[in-house]
Motif scaffolding. Structure first.
Motif, PDB file in Angstrom:
ATOM      1  N   GLY A  15       0.962  -1.363  -0.211  1.00 52.99           N
ATOM      2  CA  GLY A  15       0.060   0.016   0.366  1.00 52.99           C
ATOM      3  C   GLY A  15       0.507   1.569  -0.157  1.00 52.99           C
ATOM      4  O   GLY A  15       1.782   1.467   0.655  1.00 52.99           O
ATOM      5  N   LEU A  16      -0.070   2.820  -0.370  1.00 55.72           N
ATOM      6  CA  LEU A  16       1.072   3.833  -0.570  1.00 55.72           C
ATOM      7  C   LEU A  16      -0.283   4.646  -0.035  1.00 55.72           C
ATOM      8  O   LEU A  16      -0.787   4.799   0.065  1.00 55.72           O
ATOM      9  N   ALA A  17       0.502   5.527   1.273  1.00 59.72           N
ATOM     10  CA  ALA A  17       0.004   6.935   2.003  1.00 59.72           C
ATOM     11  C   ALA A  17       1.212   7.893   1.561  1.00 59.72           C
ATOM     12  O   ALA A  17       2.336   7.671   1.002  1.00 59.72           O
ATOM     13  N   VAL A  18       0.758   8.849   0.971  1.00 61.60           N
ATOM     14  CA  VAL A  18       0.838  10.230   0.933  1.00 61.60           C
ATOM     15  C   VAL A  18       0.712  11.781   1.636  1.00 61.60           C
ATOM     16  O   VAL A  18       0.076  11.241   2.145  1.00 61.60           O
ATOM     17  N   ASN A  19       2.052  11.676   2.137  1.00 60.53           N
ATOM     18  CA  ASN A  19       2.216  12.658   3.503  1.00 60.53           C
ATOM     19  C   ASN A  19       2.503  13.789   2.680  1.00 60.53           C
ATOM     20  O   ASN A  19       3.454  14.696   2.554  1.00 60.53           O
ATOM     21  N   CYS A  20       1.509  15.281   2.188  1.00 63.54           N
ATOM     22  CA  CYS A  20       1.714  16.206   1.716  1.00 63.54           C
ATOM     23  C   CYS A  20       1.573  17.020   1.887  1.00 63.54           C
ATOM     24  O   CYS A  20       2.072  18.433   1.493  1.00 63.54           O
ATOM     25  N   ASP A  21       1.805  17.317   3.821  1.00 59.17           N
ATOM     26  CA  ASP A  21       2.107  18.031   4.289  1.00 59.17           C
ATOM     27  C   ASP A  21       3.890  18.677   3.591  1.00 59.17           C
ATOM     28  O   ASP A  21       4.279  19.505   4.181  1.00 59.17           O
ATOM     29  N   CYS A  22       4.863  17.555   3.699  1.00 62.55           N
ATOM     30  CA  CYS A  22       5.685  17.157   3.684  1.00 62.55           C
ATOM     31  C   CYS A  22       6.566  16.958   2.139  1.00 62.55           C
ATOM     32  O   CYS A  22       8.105  16.639   2.128  1.00 62.55           O
ATOM     33  N   ASN A  23       5.656  16.184   0.843  1.00 68.59           N
ATOM     34  CA  ASN A  23       5.708  15.521   0.420  1.00 68.59           C
ATOM     35  C   ASN A  23       6.872  13.805   0.747  1.00 68.59           C
ATOM     36  O   ASN A  23       8.113  14.028   0.157  1.00 68.59           O
ATOM     37  N   GLU A  24       6.612  13.136   1.452  1.00 70.89           N
ATOM     38  CA  GLU A  24       6.942  12.235   1.751  1.00 70.89           C
ATOM     39  C   GLU A  24       5.447  10.694   1.839  1.00 70.89           C
ATOM     40  O   GLU A  24       4.682  11.096   1.665  1.00 70.89           O
ATOM     41  N   TRP A  25       5.731   9.953   1.337  1.00 67.78           N
ATOM     42  CA  TRP A  25       5.762   8.850   0.632  1.00 67.78           C
ATOM     43  C   TRP A  25       5.560   7.620   2.052  1.00 67.78           C
ATOM     44  O   TRP A  25       6.804   7.091   2.472  1.00 67.78           O
ATOM     45  N   TYR A  26       4.503   7.434   1.759  1.00 64.56           N
ATOM     46  CA  TYR A  26       5.322   5.478   3.018  1.00 64.56           C
ATOM     47  C   TYR A  26       4.611   4.695   1.761  1.00 64.56           C
ATOM     48  O   TYR A  26       3.267   4.674   1.955  1.00 64.56           O
ATOM     49  N   ILE A  27       5.250   3.203   2.266  1.00 62.28           N
ATOM     50  CA  ILE A  27       4.991   1.745   1.568  1.00 62.28           C
ATOM     51  C   ILE A  27       4.950   1.064   2.437  1.00 62.28           C
ATOM     52  O   ILE A  27       5.854   0.957   3.052  1.00 62.28           O
ATOM     53  N   ALA A  28       4.059   0.679   2.290  1.00 63.26           N
ATOM     54  CA  ALA A  28       3.288  -0.503   3.672  1.00 63.26           C
ATOM     55  C   ALA A  28       2.997  -2.271   3.188  1.00 63.26           C
ATOM     56  O   ALA A  28       2.509  -2.231   2.480  1.00 63.26           O
ATOM     57  N   GLY A  29       3.947  -2.817   4.055  1.00 58.47           N
ATOM     58  CA  GLY A  29       3.204  -4.411   4.011  1.00 58.47           C
ATOM     59  C   GLY A  29       4.273  -4.336   2.612  1.00 58.47           C
ATOM     60  O   GLY A  29       4.575  -4.241   1.990  1.00 58.47           O
ATOM     61  N   GLY A  30       3.086  -5.652   1.945  1.00 53.00           N
ATOM     62  CA  GLY A  30       3.526  -6.659   0.600  1.00 53.00           C
ATOM     63  C   GLY A  30       4.120  -7.645   1.235  1.00 53.00           C
ATOM     64  O   GLY A  30       3.951  -8.511   2.241  1.00 53.00           O
TER      65      GLY A  30
ATOM     66  N   ALA B  95       3.570 -14.203  -2.472  1.00 49.26           N
ATOM     67  CA  ALA B  95       3.151 -13.728  -1.731  1.00 49.26           C
ATOM     68  C   ALA B  95       4.596 -14.276  -0.293  1.00 49.26           C
ATOM     69  O   ALA B  95       4.345 -13.679   0.160  1.00 49.26           O
ATOM     70  N   ARG B  96       4.740 -14.651  -0.327  1.00 49.64           N
ATOM     71  CA  ARG B  96       6.273 -15.321   0.334  1.00 49.64           C
ATOM     72  C   ARG B  96       7.240 -14.670   0.397  1.00 49.64           C
ATOM     73  O   ARG B  96       8.306 -14.514  -0.698  1.00 49.64           O
ATOM     74  N   PRO B  97       8.168 -14.225   1.320  1.00 48.36           N
ATOM     75  CA  PRO B  97       7.852 -13.826   2.776  1.00 48.36           C
ATOM     76  C   PRO B  97       7.316 -11.992   2.556  1.00 48.36           C
ATOM     77  O   PRO B  97       7.069 -11.571   1.851  1.00 48.36           O
ATOM     78  N   LEU B  98       6.153 -12.246   3.548  1.00 53.78           N
ATOM     79  CA  LEU B  98       5.396 -10.694   3.669  1.00 53.78           C
ATOM     80  C   LEU B  98       6.952 -10.360   4.277  1.00 53.78           C
ATOM     81  O   LEU B  98       7.828 -11.084   5.995  1.00 53.78           O
ATOM     82  N   LEU B  99       6.140  -9.010   4.474  1.00 46.60           N
ATOM     83  CA  LEU B  99       7.362  -7.918   4.517  1.00 46.60           C
ATOM     84  C   LEU B  99       6.452  -7.553   5.875  1.00 46.60           C
ATOM     85  O   LEU B  99       5.609  -7.257   5.581  1.00 46.60           O
ATOM     86  N   THR B 100       7.052  -7.065   6.410  1.00 48.62           N
ATOM     87  CA  THR B 100       7.282  -6.652   8.169  1.00 48.62           C
ATOM     88  C   THR B 100       7.019  -5.210   8.469  1.00 48.62           C
ATOM     89  O   THR B 100       7.012  -4.721   9.340  1.00 48.62           O
ATOM     90  N   ARG B 101       8.812  -4.486   7.698  1.00 54.60           N
ATOM     91  CA  ARG B 101       9.196  -3.534   7.981  1.00 54.60           C
ATOM     92  C   ARG B 101       8.228  -2.686   6.653  1.00 54.60           C
ATOM     93  O   ARG B 101       8.797  -2.831   5.739  1.00 54.60           O
ATOM     94  N   ASP B 102       7.909  -1.590   7.425  1.00 54.23           N
ATOM     95  CA  ASP B 102       7.772  -0.257   6.122  1.00 54.23           C
ATOM     96  C   ASP B 102       8.392   0.406   4.971  1.00 54.23           C
ATOM     97  O   ASP B 102       9.401   0.057   6.076  1.00 54.23           O
ATOM     98  N   GLU B 103       8.279   1.608   5.220  1.00 54.69           N
ATOM     99  CA  GLU B 103       9.616   2.003   3.757  1.00 54.69           C
ATOM    100  C   GLU B 103       8.637   3.954   3.917  1.00 54.69           C
ATOM    101  O   GLU B 103       7.440   4.210   3.448  1.00 54.69           O
ATOM    102  N   ARG B 104       9.650   4.279   4.161  1.00 56.00           N
ATOM    103  CA  ARG B 104       9.839   6.148   4.111  1.00 56.00           C
ATOM    104  C   ARG B 104      10.006   6.289   3.101  1.00 56.00           C
ATOM    105  O   ARG B 104      12.263   5.650   2.769  1.00 56.00           O
ATOM    106  N   TYR B 105       9.773   6.680   1.670  1.00 52.61           N
ATOM    107  CA  TYR B 105      10.445   7.371   0.949  1.00 52.61           C
ATOM    108  C   TYR B 105      10.216   8.463   0.705  1.00 52.61           C
ATOM    109  O   TYR B 105       9.110   9.466   1.086  1.00 52.61           O
ATOM    110  N   ARG B 106      11.293   9.533   0.154  1.00 50.57           N
ATOM    111  CA  ARG B 106      11.079  11.106   0.137  1.00 50.57           C
ATOM    112  C   ARG B 106      12.123  11.405  -1.573  1.00 50.57           C
ATOM    113  O   ARG B 106      13.013  11.043  -1.448  1.00 50.57           O
ATOM    114  N   PRO B 107      10.730  11.773  -2.250  1.00 47.79           N
ATOM    115  CA  PRO B 107      11.122  12.232  -3.258  1.00 47.79           C
ATOM    116  C   PRO B 107      12.341  13.790  -3.240  1.00 47.79           C
ATOM    117  O   PRO B 107      12.776  14.426  -2.280  1.00 47.79           O
TER     118      PRO B 107
END
Length: 164
Positions: free
Chosen positions: A123-138, A144-156
């Motif tokens: 999944g993707l969530a976008v924070n427009c307060d400062c333009n930062e993206w969060y990529i969760a799970g997957g 579908a294996r391995p399931l990821l337990t660490r999410d990621e913060r992406y900064r354009p």
């Protein structure tokens, strides 16, 4: 559209040009644009990718083909950036997963630096307060294996997020 009184569905829009599933889309400049995905009705030797990008123009009621996505894939995270572009992140296909990040402005694609971890079904969530993206799970690998337990913060590059 579903009519609850008659318990029936009706189609109000013309069919898209290319059948696809596991695609991403967003509303850009008066059009609904859809990118990548797979066409399982044409599947041979694995996943049949749909590289074409297509957009439905709300005013004219017609579909048009736009430039192909640089990295065709399925199961990507996707959404709308703070400046109104379609972003496609990660995905799967061909026995593997992807790290690519690509952005569509309605007429052309731009590749951005890759995410840290290959992933799909995320999944993707976008924070427009400062333009930062969060990529969760997957999942880290196709299937579908391995399931990821660490999410990621992406900064354009134009991110203004600052942390102490």
């Amino acid at each position: 559209k579903y009519d609850i009184d008659t318990d029936t569905w009706t189609t109000n829009l013309p069919d898209a040009i290319y059948p696809r599933d596991h695609a991403v889309g967003a509303f850009i400049n008066g059009e609904v644009c859809v990118a990548s995905g797979r066409d399982t009705s044409q599947e041979m030797f694995g996943i049949a990718f749909v590289p074409e990008t297509e957009c439905y123009n709300i005013a004219s009621g017609t579909w048009s083909t736009k430039p192909n996505i640089p990295t065709p894939r399925a199961g990507s995270a996707g959404g709308l950036t703070c400046d109104g572009k379609l972003v496609v992140i990660g995905g799967e296909g061909g026995g593997g997963t992807f790290r690519e990040v690509e952005v569509f402005d309605g007429s052309s694609w731009t590749s951005l630096p890759s995410i840290v971890r290959k992933r799909h079904g995320t999944g993707l969530a976008v924070n427009c307060d400062c333009n930062e993206w969060y990529i969760a799970g997957g999942a880290g690998k196709q299937g579908a294996r391995p399931l990821l337990t660490r999410d990621e913060r992406y900064r354009p590059e134009d991110s203004t997020c600052a942390y102490a």
